[in-house]
Each structure stands twice: as structure tokens, then as C-alpha cells.
Design a protein around this motif. Structure first.
Motif, PDB file in Angstrom:
ATOM      1  N   ARG A 153     -39.047 -17.606 -30.200  1.00 36.57           N
ATOM      2  CA  ARG A 153     -37.606 -17.786 -30.322  1.00 36.57           C
ATOM      3  C   ARG A 153     -36.888 -16.874 -29.336  1.00 36.57           C
ATOM      4  N   SER A 202     -36.458 -22.682 -33.458  1.00 36.43           N
ATOM      5  CA  SER A 202     -35.152 -22.452 -34.062  1.00 36.43           C
ATOM      6  C   SER A 202     -34.685 -23.771 -34.677  1.00 36.43           C
ATOM      7  N   ASP A 203     -33.407 -23.881 -34.975  1.00 37.51           N
ATOM      8  CA  ASP A 203     -32.893 -25.078 -35.646  1.00 37.51           C
ATOM      9  C   ASP A 203     -33.163 -26.343 -34.833  1.00 37.51           C
ATOM     10  N   ASP A 224     -37.297 -23.128 -38.294  1.00 41.42           N
ATOM     11  CA  ASP A 224     -36.071 -22.730 -38.978  1.00 41.42           C
ATOM     12  C   ASP A 224     -35.484 -23.975 -39.645  1.00 41.42           C
ATOM     13  N   ASP A 225     -34.180 -24.062 -39.733  1.00 43.35           N
ATOM     14  CA  ASP A 225     -33.555 -25.220 -40.378  1.00 43.35           C
ATOM     15  C   ASP A 225     -33.770 -26.477 -39.537  1.00 43.35           C
ATOM     16  N   ARG A 255     -37.909 -23.560 -43.326  1.00 47.42           N
ATOM     17  CA  ARG A 255     -36.729 -22.897 -43.889  1.00 47.42           C
ATOM     18  C   ARG A 255     -35.932 -23.904 -44.723  1.00 47.42           C
ATOM     19  N   TRP A 292     -41.667 -12.971 -37.170  1.00 52.34           N
ATOM     20  CA  TRP A 292     -41.202 -14.148 -37.917  1.00 52.34           C
ATOM     21  C   TRP A 292     -42.357 -14.697 -38.744  1.00 52.34           C
TER      22      TRP A 292
END
Length: 537
Positions: A153, A202-203, A224-225, A255, A292
Motif C-alpha cells: 500500500r 487499498s479500497d 481493504d474495503d 475489511r 498490515w
């Protein structure tokens, strides 16, 4: 104006959003000029040469009158590319647009000149591979790929569009993105169809302060999302996110899968999540970013914590496997934003036809004292959890945590195994079926400081140690009807708290229950009324 009113009325009646008319027209308009081949402008596509200047030259040429940039098969390494209005990028099968490994090949991070109350990933739209600002008619098509070319990330966004309108992103694959894969801020009329996101750090897709957004038939694999709509202060003004449809998507996340928030200074209105599958896959990607750890949280996460309102949200037809908390709904008062720690509103939410297996955490719907969530309904919800919590957790007080970052992990183990609701006014539960794999001492459902509750056709595995299936604490005006507890339940409902009043049990089948109701000493006797129930002989 008439068209907007019609679209809103249609949503309110059916829960279905239709894309603006321009999104359904053919991709390549009649009479459009022949595509401009990036190789004719000097692009090598050999995976080694930096083709930034050549590709930008093709984009600039097409931008003079509008047109299409064609990427034939090859590997095109590039830094920041500035898109133009009325220009389409078409990546052929076998064509890969690769982010340069050198951060110096990208525009520097954006300096806003005002406090955005958000992190740089949310606010920056300069440090990106495909960058666009204040553009109209932006089109990015596959079936080729974009490769973020990172192993952790922190890096350029593959696609970052700010204050643009009429956006189409179709049939594209994005791999290895170190930042938000598709990041949209203040954009209107967005159509994202058939996009595959793989190995995201990441998202996946983030529409922030956007309106009229359609995301369908996409697959998102993210650390992530997966898909998260926001309403941040990144534009320097409050702007709502409205008219968003997410449908028929497959989401693999560690997530949150379908999320509204966390950035919630602006408002959310007219949002539909429907017909999606969600699975948690916490161990699949390696290497993990430094520091992470995989941490699957919520499948459906609806949050407003920075003063904005969230209303007219419909979620339906969602299947989940291995998600820790299938449903997380949170109204908080975190304090980000120019107004400080102000509570907004969270109301008129419908969640229906949900099937979740392998849940580790409790679903929760929580407002804060003096600011309840209002008018929320859950219908046809079937959840199977792991269970296994012992009786000691029942006495635990659940902290308010109104200023904390909202996440399903924030309360740790809740005192109910299936659903915990606190500070809610206007709650409807219809057709709730809760099961657990291992004995659990907690009630299936707890309502705490809830007003105007209607509970119908609720079925749940009875708690171990003879505890109540349902616990009402400081609850007023609650109707429980047409429910039939599973065999083995000793007590169906417990009433506690001096404020509890107006509880009615009507038309239930208590023939398999030793005791229909337990009333604690502080509860007034008239607080409970029972009518037309089938009792144990």
C-alpha cells in the motif's frame, strides 16, 4: 428538474435506480473518427520504455475534437496521464497500461490549502496514473488491463477523477493497485460495469461526494474495503453522495465489503446495494503490506459519524460467507469536520433477504444517547454464527464510544450472539433466523434503549445455560408477534430496566418454552401484556 423528480419517485417506490440516458447509448457514436493508435505517437509497448509522453501526445490530439485512443496488445509503462474531455481510452485484449515503478514519474501530491479533515488517500487526485479534473464524457474501456505495479500500500491511484461528469469505465481489469483503484470525487453520472479488481492493497471503488452512480457486474478483491461510498470534505465544501446503485457484484475482501462512510461530513441519500456475493479471504494474498494484517470486518457497513445524514438506503439479496459481522450500522459523533463533534441522522434504512454463514461477530445497530437511529427494518435475515461465548460476557457493559472510528470490531464481544440494537427508534424485525454452531450463553437478540419496536416471526437457537432468547432492556412500545422459539428454549423474553413499558406478546407459539417471559423486579407489572399466545401445557 422533472427528470430528477421522476428518478427519485421511482426509487422511493421500487428501490431501483436507473442510469442517466447517456449511459445506455452505444459506446462508439456514429460518425466518430477512427481511433488514434498510441504506437503512431511513439509508444513502444515493450514493458521497458516509458511511454508517458507518447500516450499523452495521443490523448492531447484526441482532446482537440474528441476521439478514441487505442492501445493494441503490449505493455505500456507510464507515469501520470492527464485525460481530456470527450476522449475514450480503449485497451485491447493483451494490452496492459503499467504504472511506472518510479514515483517521480507521477504528479506530486495535491496541496489543498484548507483542512479536509481526511487522509491523503481520500483527498489527493494528482498522484495518479490516469488523472482527470473537471472533465466531461470520460470513457475507459477494456478488455485490457491496468497494472498498479506495486507490492504494498502507498503509491499512485490507477484512476483518479475529480469533479468530472459522464464517466464510463467498462470491462477493465485493474491489478496490484497500491491506492484506491477507482477514486471519484465530486463526480456525476458514473457508469462502472464489468470491472475486475485483483490483488488490491487499498479500497476497490470509492465514489466520494458523487451523484448518479451505477456499479454493476464487478468483481473486487481488496485487502481493504471493496466498494465504499463517502461524503468527505475533500472539496472544501459539504456535498452529498446520492443516487448510487451497486448490483450483481462479487466482493472478496478483508475489511468491509459494501460500505457507506467512514467519511461522512456530507449526506448519503438514495443508495441501493442489491444482489451481491461477499466472501472473506484473509489468507490469500502475499506478501502483505508492512504492518498490515488481514482483518475481515463487516459485510454491510452503514455509518455516519461526522455530522452528515444517511437516509433512504436499501440493501437486499446479499449472500455472505466468512464475514465476521454480516451487518454493522452505526451513528456516531466522531468530531471530524468544520462543525466539530456533531451527530447527524441515520434513518429510513431497509435491509432484506440476507444469508450469512460463518459469522464470528454480532450484527449491531447502534446510535448514541440522545441521537437514536430511526426507522430501520430487517426482513428475511438468516445468519449462522460460530457461537461459543460463555456466560461471563453477559455482565459486560457496552461502552458508547461515540468518538471512535466506526468499525464492527469497535465493541469487541457484544452481549448478544446474533443482533444487538441500542438507541433506536422505529425498529422492525421480520423473519429473523439466527443459528450458532457451538453453544453460547448469550441471548440471540438484545434491544437496549429501543422505542417503537415491531418483532415478527423471529426464530433463534436458544442460549446455553437457560438464558432468554430475547432480552429487552429499557424498551418502550414493543410488539412481539407470530414467533415460535426453537425447541430447548427455557425462557423466550426477558424484560429489565425501570423504563421498560408497553411490551406486548401476541399470537406467538410458546408451546416449546418453559417460561414465555421473565420480568425483572424493577419493571412495573403493567409493562407486559400477553394475548392470544399458545402456551405450554
Amino acid at each position: 428538474m422533472a427528470m430528477n423528480l421522476s428518478r427519485r419517485a421511482l426509487f422511493e417506490r421500487t428501490g431501483i435506480l436507473f442510469a442517466p440516458r447517456f449511459l445506455s447509448r452505444p459506446r462508439w457514436a456514429a460518425g466518430e473518427s477512427a481511433p488514434l493508435n498510441v504506437r503512431n505517437y511513439g509508444a513502444k509497448g515493450d514493458g521497458k520504455t516509458k511511454d508517458t509522453r507518447a500516450i499523452q501526445a495521443a490523448i492531447d490530439a484526441a482532446g482537440k475534437s474528441g476521439g478514441t485512443i487505442a492501445f493494441p496488445p503490449g505493455e505500456y509503462v507510464s507515469g501520470t496521464l492527464r485525460l481530456r474531455s470527450r476522449v475514450a481510452l480503449r485497451l485491447a485484449a493483451g494490452a496492459v497500461l503499467i504504472a511506472s515503478p518510479d514515483d517521480a514519474d507521477f504528479d506530486r501530491y495535491e496541496e489543498l490549502g484548507y483542512d479536509s479533515f481526511a487522509d491523503r488517500e481520500t483527498t489527493d487526485f494528482d498522484f495518479a496514473l490516469l488523472q482527470g479534473r473537471a472533465l466531461q464524457d470520460v470513457r475507459i474501456f477494456g478488455p485490457g488491463r491496468i497494472d498498479g505495479n506495486r507490492t504494498r500500500r502507498g503509491g499512485p491511484k490507477p484512476i483518479a477523477l475529480k469533479q468530472c461528469s459522464k464517466i464510463q469505465i467498462h470491462d477493465l481489469t485493474i491489478d496490484n493497485a497500491p491506492n484506491y483503484n477507482i477514486s471519484l470525487l465530486g463526480c456525476d453520472d458514473v457508469d462502472i460495469v464489468g470491472v475486475t479488481i485483483r490483488n488490491g492493497y487499498s479500497d476497490g471503488i470509492d465514489p466520494d461526494c458523487c451523484r448518479n452512480v451505477r456499479i454493476v457486474n464487478c468483481r473486487v478483491e481488496s485487502r481493504d474495503d471493496a466498494i465504499v461510498a463517502k461524503a468527505s470534505f475533500a472539496l472544501g465544501v459539504r456535498r452529498s453522495t446520492e443516487n448510487v446503485l451497486v448490483s450483481d457484484c462479487a466482493l472478496v475482501n478483508v475489511r468491509n465489503a459494501l460500505k457507506l462512510g467512514t467519511e461522512s461530513i456530507g449526506n448519503f441519500k438514495n443508495i441501493v446495494f442489491r444482489d451481491c456475493t461477499i466472501s472473506a479471504r484473509p489468507e490469500a494474498w502475499k506478501p502483505y503490506p508492512a504492518g498490515w494484517k488481514p482483518f475481515p470486518s463487516a459485510g454491510i457497513s452503514l455509518e455516519t459519524v461526522d455530522g452528515g445524514s444517511l437516509e433512504q438506503v436499501r440493501v437486499s439479496g446479499i449472500t455472505m460467507v466468512g464475514v465476521r459481522a454480516p451487518i454493522f450500522v452505526r451513528l456516531g459523533r466522531r468530531g471530524r469536520g468544520p462543525a466539530g463533534p456533531t451527530a447527524g441522522e441515520l434513518k429510513t434504512v431497509s435491509i432484506a433477504h440476507i444469508v450469512a454463514t460463518g459469522a464470528l461477530w454480532t450484527c449491531s445497530i447502534t446510535g448514541i444517547s440522545g441521537h437514536p437511529i430511526s426507522d430501520i427494518s430487517l426482513n428475511d435475515i438468516r445468519i449462522t454464527g460460530k457461537g461459543g461465548v460463555k456466560v461471563g460476557r453477559l455482565a459486560r457493559e457496552v461502552p458508547e464510544l461515540e468518538r471512535e472510528y466506526p468499525d464492527a470490531a469497535m465493541f469487541s464481544d457484544l452481549p448478544a450472539y446474533g443482533l444487538y440494537c441500542r438507541h433506536v427508534t422505529g425498529l422492525k424485525l421480520d423473519g429473523i433466523d439466527l443459528k450458532i454452531d457451538r453453544p453460547d450463553a448469550r441471548p440471540a437478540v438484545i434491544l437496549d434503549d429501543v422505542r417503537r419496536a415491531d418483532l415478527r416471526a423471529m426464530v433463534a437457537t436458544p442460549p446455553a445455560d437457560g438464558g432468554p432468547v430475547l432480552w429487552l432492556r429499557s424498551v418502550r412500545d414493543c410488539l412481539l408477534h407470530r414467533s415460535r422459539p426453537r425447541a430447548g428454549a427455557k425462557t423466550f423474553v426477558r424484560l429489565s430496566g425501570a423504563e421498560t413499558a408497553g411490551v406486548r406478546l401476541e399470537g406467538n407459539d410458546f408451546s416449546q418454552v418453559e417460561q414465555a417471559a421473565m420480568v425483572d423486579p424493577e419493571v412495573d407489572a403493567p409493562a407486559l401484556r400477553m394475548e392470544r399466545n399458545v402456551m405450554r401445557k
